[in-house]
Scaffold this active site. Sequence first.
Site, PDB file in Angstrom:
ATOM      1  N   HIS A 102       0.844  -1.205   0.000  1.00 44.00           N
ATOM      2  CA  HIS A 102       0.000   0.000   0.000  1.00 44.00           C
ATOM      3  C   HIS A 102       0.879   1.256   0.000  1.00 44.00           C
ATOM      4  CE1 HIS A 102      -3.917  -2.002   0.314  1.00 44.00           C
ATOM      5  NE2 HIS A 102      -3.210  -2.950   0.902  1.00 44.00           N
ATOM      6  N   TYR A 151       3.430  -5.452   9.472  1.00 46.68           N
ATOM      7  CA  TYR A 151       3.290  -3.986   9.417  1.00 46.68           C
ATOM      8  C   TYR A 151       4.391  -3.329  10.245  1.00 46.68           C
ATOM      9  CZ  TYR A 151      -1.632  -4.266   7.688  1.00 46.68           C
ATOM     10  OH  TYR A 151      -2.783  -4.495   6.978  1.00 46.68           O
TER      11      TYR A 151
END
Lengths: 193, 363
Positions: B69, B339
Amino acid sequence: MNPKPRTQFAIQSRLLHWLMAVMILAMLFIGVAMVSSLADYRWLVALHRPLGIAILILAIIRLVNRKLTKLPPFPPTMSPLERRIASSSEKLLYALMIALPLIGWGMLSAGHYPIVMFGAVHLPPILPAHPLLFAILRAAHTVLAYLLFATILAHVGAVLFHTLIVRDRILDRMALWPIRRPKTPAPDANPAE
Amino acid sequence: MKPFLTIDPTLTRPALLLRLALIGLVLGGAAALFAWRAGWFTPHTLTQDTVIDTFQKVNGVFPGFRRNHAKGVCFRGYFESNGNAAALSRAGVFSPGRIPVLGRFSLGGGLPYVTDAPATVRALAVQFQLQNGEEWRTAMINLPVFPVQNVQQFAEQLVAFAPDPATGKPDPAKIQAFVAAHPATARALPLIQQRPISSGFADSPYYGLNAFTFLDKGGKPTPVRWTMVPEQPFQPSPAVDPGATDKNYLFDGLIAAVRSAPQRWRLILTLGQPGDPTSDATITWPADRQTIDAGTLVVDQIESEAVSPARDMNFDPTILPDGIAVSDDPLLSARSAAYSVSFTRREGERKEPSAVTTAETGK
């Protein structure tokens, strides 16, 4: 107060030592497992944060206690150089016990993370959110954690050497139970510090 | 002068060697145990670092950007809770009232300068700032189900769907082999491919994908999934791909939409029944499950990554307030771990300008 030199650390000092020994070793293993794990990462991190803060609180209590209590003397089998090394490594252990949780807390603050303890209980940030500050503290947290583990190994190694090879009963000073020696050897003139 | 160390003279030589060996065993054993927990003896196991390495292998490295992303734009706004979910979750976010939010719209994939395309995965990440200082972070995408069940499949899928360096396109044989080996993916792909693709970010729904557990005041758990459903009416994606003329067309459309009016999504909670799977993001729950409209997310300011705190925020889906807990879905811990590595890597790197800028922001 007590005219006779201590043969053991004060009882609260000994309790703090062994309690924190267990907590810090657990913490180091949680830390190293959590940064490689995918499946267990979340719960290990959730445990790592409050345990780290508990260690910080206990380390501060321990530091105050260390300044307020009298220490047993080093055994006469320790040479002056070895005493200096022992005292420096003790200072290093105290510094790391306090620095590592503080760096962890500061690192999460700089990374803009909420510092969750349990449930809705969380701590305020102690540093502003800043990318590079986060990256530096994150790296420092790892390096100092490895240094703490290495220092603990050296400490354990030295105590084992004294216990098994010098055989000067050095471990008695930190034993949780009271030690009565049948024959008191000539007490060393120099106290620990 | 005293020697540095004195050895007990009553120890015999074999006894001394035995004792030395014992000390070595204790120290070496502790060090080995530590190294084992750190994964040094199992270098081929998938770890949070190797997952992110896989992203870097497939996409290349773009310093300062998210490893997935990568292309995005940030926003501010608020969440207006209507109180409908307060009985299900004790989290303050569901008490009636308005709280500030920060967030980011993005496209899936690790290429920060990729050309916008209709079928690329669109994502909405939100940080809800609760009144007592707690936070709820969620990262949602516009796919109704996730194509894989766990992080091992995810890493394999990344490699299987990666463009072949020779052709620049994914190798259909590799994709076919992956799908054939993973029935869950084979089941999920039609749902993903048949989803209606809207014209832009503003008229897209965003699905939380993983199941979570809501806890009420007494601690009673309810399995929940959530979706952000747009109030903006659905417009189909244009027949001619607008990416050919404006490579940021999706982001430019969003920036224009927010500038003209606040954009709104309803937070719809779907309540699971006993027996509904909570550990498999590739399956939806039956369509007749009860839903609750919990409130409205309003996006009223759009801003470039360079000026938004959302750029340097990890939208870790396990950052939850008391009253929302993770489910048994293994993807959640894996997402959190991966993440975290992506965040740590990019925070230490020099930031390059983002593809999407909102030059007039703040004027």
